[in-house]
Enzyme design. Structure first.
Site, PDB file in Angstrom:
ATOM      1  N   ASP A  41       0.838  -1.204   0.000  1.00  0.00           N
ATOM      2  CA  ASP A  41       0.000   0.000   0.000  1.00  0.00           C
ATOM      3  C   ASP A  41       0.871   1.251   0.000  1.00  0.00           C
ATOM      4  O   ASP A  41       2.068   1.180   0.269  1.00  0.00           O
ATOM      5  CB  ASP A  41      -0.819   0.041   1.300  1.00  0.00           C
ATOM      6  CG  ASP A  41      -1.898  -0.996   1.319  1.00  0.00           C
ATOM      7  OD1 ASP A  41      -2.249  -1.493   0.254  1.00  0.00           O
ATOM      8  OD2 ASP A  41      -2.386  -1.293   2.424  1.00  0.00           O
ATOM      9  N   LYS A  63      -3.513   3.644  -3.272  1.00  0.00           N
ATOM     10  CA  LYS A  63      -4.223   4.724  -3.943  1.00  0.00           C
ATOM     11  C   LYS A  63      -3.196   5.785  -4.331  1.00  0.00           C
ATOM     12  O   LYS A  63      -2.334   6.145  -3.527  1.00  0.00           O
ATOM     13  CB  LYS A  63      -5.232   5.318  -2.958  1.00  0.00           C
ATOM     14  CG  LYS A  63      -6.274   6.195  -3.580  1.00  0.00           C
ATOM     15  CD  LYS A  63      -7.318   6.519  -2.504  1.00  0.00           C
ATOM     16  CE  LYS A  63      -8.084   7.775  -2.788  1.00  0.00           C
ATOM     17  NZ  LYS A  63      -8.910   7.754  -3.971  1.00  0.00           N
ATOM     18  N   MET A 178      -8.554   7.562   9.282  1.00  0.00           N
ATOM     19  CA  MET A 178      -9.075   8.210   8.058  1.00  0.00           C
ATOM     20  C   MET A 178      -9.906   9.420   8.431  1.00  0.00           C
ATOM     21  O   MET A 178     -11.057   9.575   8.030  1.00  0.00           O
ATOM     22  CB  MET A 178      -9.878   7.202   7.225  1.00  0.00           C
ATOM     23  CG  MET A 178      -8.985   6.125   6.652  1.00  0.00           C
ATOM     24  SD  MET A 178      -9.857   4.650   6.152  1.00  0.00           S
ATOM     25  CE  MET A 178      -9.999   3.746   7.668  1.00  0.00           C
TER      26      MET A 178
HETATM   27  C1  LIG Z   1      -6.773   2.235   5.668  1.00  0.00           C
HETATM   28  S1  LIG Z   1      -6.341   2.789   7.273  1.00  0.00           S
HETATM   29  C2  LIG Z   1      -5.086   1.636   7.667  1.00  0.00           C
HETATM   30  C3  LIG Z   1      -4.783   1.563   9.135  1.00  0.00           C
HETATM   31  C4  LIG Z   1      -3.614   0.654   9.436  1.00  0.00           C
HETATM   32  N1  LIG Z   1      -3.937  -0.729   9.125  1.00  0.00           N
HETATM   33  C5  LIG Z   1      -3.153   0.752  10.899  1.00  0.00           C
HETATM   34  O1  LIG Z   1      -3.268  -0.235  11.630  1.00  0.00           O
HETATM   35  O2  LIG Z   1      -2.682   1.828  11.288  1.00  0.00           O
HETATM   36  C6  LIG Z   1      -5.453   4.260   6.887  1.00  0.00           C
HETATM   37  C7  LIG Z   1      -5.493   5.276   8.010  1.00  0.00           C
HETATM   38  O3  LIG Z   1      -4.651   4.863   9.091  1.00  0.00           O
HETATM   39  C8  LIG Z   1      -4.099   5.999   9.714  1.00  0.00           C
HETATM   40  N2  LIG Z   1      -2.640   5.922   9.607  1.00  0.00           N
HETATM   41  C9  LIG Z   1      -1.923   4.899   9.137  1.00  0.00           C
HETATM   42  N3  LIG Z   1      -0.605   5.149   9.245  1.00  0.00           N
HETATM   43  C10 LIG Z   1      -0.492   6.374   9.786  1.00  0.00           C
HETATM   44  C11 LIG Z   1       0.599   7.199  10.162  1.00  0.00           C
HETATM   45  N4  LIG Z   1       1.874   6.813  10.001  1.00  0.00           N
HETATM   46  N5  LIG Z   1       0.335   8.409  10.713  1.00  0.00           N
HETATM   47  C12 LIG Z   1      -0.939   8.822  10.912  1.00  0.00           C
HETATM   48  N6  LIG Z   1      -2.013   8.084  10.578  1.00  0.00           N
HETATM   49  C13 LIG Z   1      -1.796   6.875  10.041  1.00  0.00           C
HETATM   50  C14 LIG Z   1      -4.662   7.225   9.000  1.00  0.00           C
HETATM   51  O4  LIG Z   1      -5.841   7.598   9.684  1.00  0.00           O
HETATM   52  C15 LIG Z   1      -4.980   6.644   7.635  1.00  0.00           C
HETATM   53  O5  LIG Z   1      -5.960   7.418   6.959  1.00  0.00           O
END
Ligand SMILES: C[S@@+](CC[C@H](N)C(=O)[O-])C[C@H]1O[C@@H](n2cnc3c(N)ncnc32)[C@H](O)[C@@H]1O
Length: 245
Positions: A41, A63, A178
């Site tokens: 991803d 994306k 998100m």
């Molecule tokens: C599709 S979700 C995936 C979440 C992921 N599986 C996790 O456990 O963190 C994507 C969202 O995770 C959050 N996210 C993931 N990595 C991040 C990071 N390094 N900093 C801030 N938000 C993060 C954000 O809210 C982003 O829009």
């Protein structure tokens, strides 16, 4: 039948953590080093992909900007196709693969094709945000529960089927994944259900990466700060008294 099963490859579904390679698990690192094909991803950082062998095939399935993302059914098909060709296929996702990661659909597709799937958990971004803020998300003076919610439904809009009263619990810590486009309407709903305007709320972008950025505020003023900041990276919002502890 046995000969056919032996020809099948396997799929590993692993969490890459929030971005800092030091937050990978040893097991995820070993899977990265032994993968022949990696489907990743946008949230998997370049520093983590660099740990894969040069000969491993890397396929981006995230994306791109505001463009359309690859369909989930196409990702499922790619996973199965490469595993059927006898390869070790690594599906690498940001954070933990089982948290807001559509892992259920990929596991189901692999099982339907008779392919073995191993799951390797990862550090979810909410945990890394607690560490970045140096706060206990479940501080016993302020929080009785920790709830992870999504700001997006399948259409990209704020889900309407939340139990709003439960979400507005003043002794909960709520982490909104998100959150960028949906935090304003979500905060308005929570305030409407009685959650105090001065409830601490913090937005964290790119948690654990050098570009990490933190915006402190309250339920009442964070939506505007977030809008004005127009943050380019992934954002989590944490809400609750525990995050100010
Ligand atoms: C599709 S979700 C995936 C979440 C992921 N599986 C996790 O456990 O963190 C994507 C969202 O995770 C959050 N996210 C993931 N990595 C991040 C990071 N390094 N900093 C801030 N938000 C993060 C954000 O809210 C982003 O829009």
């Amino acid at each position: 039948m046995l000969a056919e099963a032996n020809k099948l490859g396997r799929i590993t579904l692993a969490g890459a953590g929030p971005g800092d390679p030091d937050l990978l698990t040893l097991k995820a690192l070993r899977a990265i080093q032994s993968a022949e094909v990696i489907l990743h991803d946008a949230l998997v950082s370049p520093a983590i992909l660099a740990l894969a062998p040069p000969e491993a095939e890397r396929i981006f399935v995230g994306k791109k900007g505001h463009g359309p993302s690859i369909r989930q059914t196409d990702i499922n098909a790619l996973l199965v196709q490469h595993a059927r060709a006898g390869r070790h296929v690594l599906r690498l996702k940001g954070g933990d693969p089982l948290i807001f990661g559509r892992a259920g659909e990929e596991i189901a597709a692999a099982k339907a094709a008779g392919i073995t799937v191993e799951i390797i958990p990862g550090v979810t971004s909410a945990q890394a945000a607690g560490a970045a803020l140096s706060v206990s998300l479940t501080h016993r003076d302020f929080a009785r529960r920790l709830q992870f919610v999504t700001g997006h439904d399948r259409t990209g809009a704020l889900p309407q089927d939340f139990d709003w009263q439960a979400l507005a619990d003043p002794v909960a810590t709520t982490v909104v994944y998100m959150a960028k486009s949906s935090f304003a309407p979500l905060a308005a709903m929570l305030r409407g259900k009685g959650l105090a305007d001065d409830t601490p709320a913090v937005a964290v972008m790119d948690v654990s990466l050098p570009s990490q950025l933190v915006l402190h505020g309250t339920l009442a003023d964070l939506p505007q700060r977030l809008r004005e900041a127009n943050l380019p990276g992934p954002v989590l919002v944490l809400i609750g008294r525990a995050i100010k502890s």
